[in-house]
Design a protein around this motif. Structure first.
Motif, PDB file in Angstrom:
ATOM      1  N   ASN A  14       0.748  -1.286   0.163  1.00  0.00           N
ATOM      2  CA  ASN A  14       0.061  -0.156   0.056  1.00  0.00           C
ATOM      3  C   ASN A  14       1.016   1.230   0.167  1.00  0.00           C
ATOM      4  N   ALA A  15       1.976   1.380   0.645  1.00  0.00           N
ATOM      5  CA  ALA A  15       2.985   2.526   0.934  1.00  0.00           C
ATOM      6  C   ALA A  15       3.360   2.769  -0.581  1.00  0.00           C
ATOM      7  N   ILE A  16       3.877   1.556  -1.288  1.00  0.00           N
ATOM      8  CA  ILE A  16       4.052   1.815  -2.553  1.00  0.00           C
ATOM      9  C   ILE A  16       3.314   2.153  -3.706  1.00  0.00           C
ATOM     10  N   LYS A  17       2.103   1.513  -3.626  1.00  0.00           N
ATOM     11  CA  LYS A  17       0.789   1.951  -4.360  1.00  0.00           C
ATOM     12  C   LYS A  17       0.328   3.184  -4.384  1.00  0.00           C
ATOM     13  N   TYR A  18       0.343   3.782  -3.096  1.00  0.00           N
ATOM     14  CA  TYR A  18      -0.373   5.184  -2.880  1.00  0.00           C
ATOM     15  C   TYR A  18       0.749   6.343  -2.685  1.00  0.00           C
ATOM     16  N   ASN A  19       1.877   5.938  -2.909  1.00  0.00           N
ATOM     17  CA  ASN A  19       3.040   6.901  -2.729  1.00  0.00           C
ATOM     18  C   ASN A  19       3.032   8.023  -3.957  1.00  0.00           C
ATOM     19  N   ASN A  20       3.682   8.778  -3.906  1.00  0.00           N
ATOM     20  CA  ASN A  20       3.911   9.738  -5.058  1.00  0.00           C
ATOM     21  C   ASN A  20       5.079   9.009  -5.918  1.00  0.00           C
ATOM     22  N   PRO A  21       5.133   9.371  -7.255  1.00  0.00           N
ATOM     23  CA  PRO A  21       6.183   8.885  -7.971  1.00  0.00           C
ATOM     24  C   PRO A  21       7.788   9.009  -7.199  1.00  0.00           C
ATOM     25  N   ASP A  31      11.498   0.757  19.951  1.00  0.00           N
ATOM     26  CA  ASP A  31      11.179   0.075  21.277  1.00  0.00           C
ATOM     27  C   ASP A  31       9.853  -0.574  21.003  1.00  0.00           C
ATOM     28  N   GLY A  32       9.893  -1.677  20.130  1.00  0.00           N
ATOM     29  CA  GLY A  32       8.755  -2.494  19.908  1.00  0.00           C
ATOM     30  C   GLY A  32       7.547  -1.873  19.239  1.00  0.00           C
ATOM     31  N   ILE A  33       7.826  -0.551  18.585  1.00  0.00           N
ATOM     32  CA  ILE A  33       6.845   0.082  17.706  1.00  0.00           C
ATOM     33  C   ILE A  33       7.111   0.267  16.348  1.00  0.00           C
ATOM     34  N   LEU A  34       6.788  -0.569  15.480  1.00  0.00           N
ATOM     35  CA  LEU A  34       6.993  -0.798  14.043  1.00  0.00           C
ATOM     36  C   LEU A  34       6.161   0.201  13.418  1.00  0.00           C
ATOM     37  N   GLU A  35       6.931   1.358  12.596  1.00  0.00           N
ATOM     38  CA  GLU A  35       6.301   2.250  11.936  1.00  0.00           C
ATOM     39  C   GLU A  35       6.718   2.085  10.346  1.00  0.00           C
ATOM     40  N   ILE A  36       5.627   2.083   9.395  1.00  0.00           N
ATOM     41  CA  ILE A  36       5.876   1.949   8.146  1.00  0.00           C
ATOM     42  C   ILE A  36       5.048   3.420   7.527  1.00  0.00           C
ATOM     43  N   SER A  37       5.605   4.156   7.091  1.00  0.00           N
ATOM     44  CA  SER A  37       5.053   5.334   6.606  1.00  0.00           C
ATOM     45  C   SER A  37       5.541   5.891   5.067  1.00  0.00           C
ATOM     46  N   ASP A  38       4.643   6.504   4.352  1.00  0.00           N
ATOM     47  CA  ASP A  38       4.954   6.891   3.229  1.00  0.00           C
ATOM     48  C   ASP A  38       4.750   8.502   3.006  1.00  0.00           C
ATOM     49  N   THR A  39       5.169   9.037   1.808  1.00  0.00           N
ATOM     50  CA  THR A  39       4.792  10.409   1.535  1.00  0.00           C
ATOM     51  C   THR A  39       3.906  10.512   0.350  1.00  0.00           C
ATOM     52  N   GLY A  40       2.926   9.798   0.392  1.00  0.00           N
ATOM     53  CA  GLY A  40       2.090   9.686  -0.499  1.00  0.00           C
ATOM     54  C   GLY A  40       0.947  10.540  -0.566  1.00  0.00           C
ATOM     55  N   LYS A  41      -0.248  10.062  -1.120  1.00  0.00           N
ATOM     56  CA  LYS A  41      -1.619  10.510  -1.352  1.00  0.00           C
ATOM     57  C   LYS A  41      -2.263  10.922  -0.026  1.00  0.00           C
ATOM     58  N   GLY A  42      -2.021  10.084   0.973  1.00  0.00           N
ATOM     59  CA  GLY A  42      -2.783  10.249   2.273  1.00  0.00           C
ATOM     60  C   GLY A  42      -4.322   9.746   2.179  1.00  0.00           C
ATOM     61  N   ILE A  43      -4.786   9.796   3.298  1.00  0.00           N
ATOM     62  CA  ILE A  43      -6.257   9.481   3.529  1.00  0.00           C
ATOM     63  C   ILE A  43      -6.956  10.531   4.161  1.00  0.00           C
ATOM     64  N   GLU A  44      -8.149  10.886   3.485  1.00  0.00           N
ATOM     65  CA  GLU A  44      -8.817  12.094   4.371  1.00  0.00           C
ATOM     66  C   GLU A  44      -9.415  11.517   5.574  1.00  0.00           C
TER      67      GLU A  44
END
Length: 104
Positions: A14-21, A31-44
């Motif tokens: 999803n991060a790849i699919k909805y990211n900007n080119p 500390d046990g918190i896994l974060e996956i983030s992108d700089t894409g379209k975002g969600i309202e």
């Protein structure tokens, strides 16, 4: 933990699919918190409570049938992984998986 591989695969896909080119994807585990983030379209904000619903899609032009995040949520609930989403329209989305209380 085959199911966990599906969770990570879905969040990264999803991060790849909805990211900007020319966007970026970030993965961290602090500390046990896994974060996956992108700089894409975002969600309202109005859709943040619906993203885990089966067959929900914001954009029906993309591949898929809207099951990915419902599978992610189901797995997280089953194994006591707290999942949180933060998103800003046109800025990106961040998923946080709290793995500290993971029960396998």
């Amino acid at each position: 933990m085959y199911g966990f591989e599906i969770v990570i695969d879905n969040l990264l896909s999803n991060a790849i699919k909805y990211n900007n080119p020319s966007g970026s994807i970030f993965i961290s585990n602090i500390d046990g918190i896994l974060e996956i983030s992108d700089t894409g379209k975002g969600i309202e904000q109005k859709h943040l409570f619906e993203v885990y619903d089966k067959y929900f899609q914001i954009d029906s032009h993309n591949k898929g049938i809207g099951l990915g995040l419902s599978i992610v949520k189901e797995y997280c609930d089953k194994y006591n992984i707290k999942i949180q989403i933060e998103s800003d329209k046109n800025k990106g989305t961040r998923f946080f998986l709290d793995l500290r209380f993971l029960s396998v």
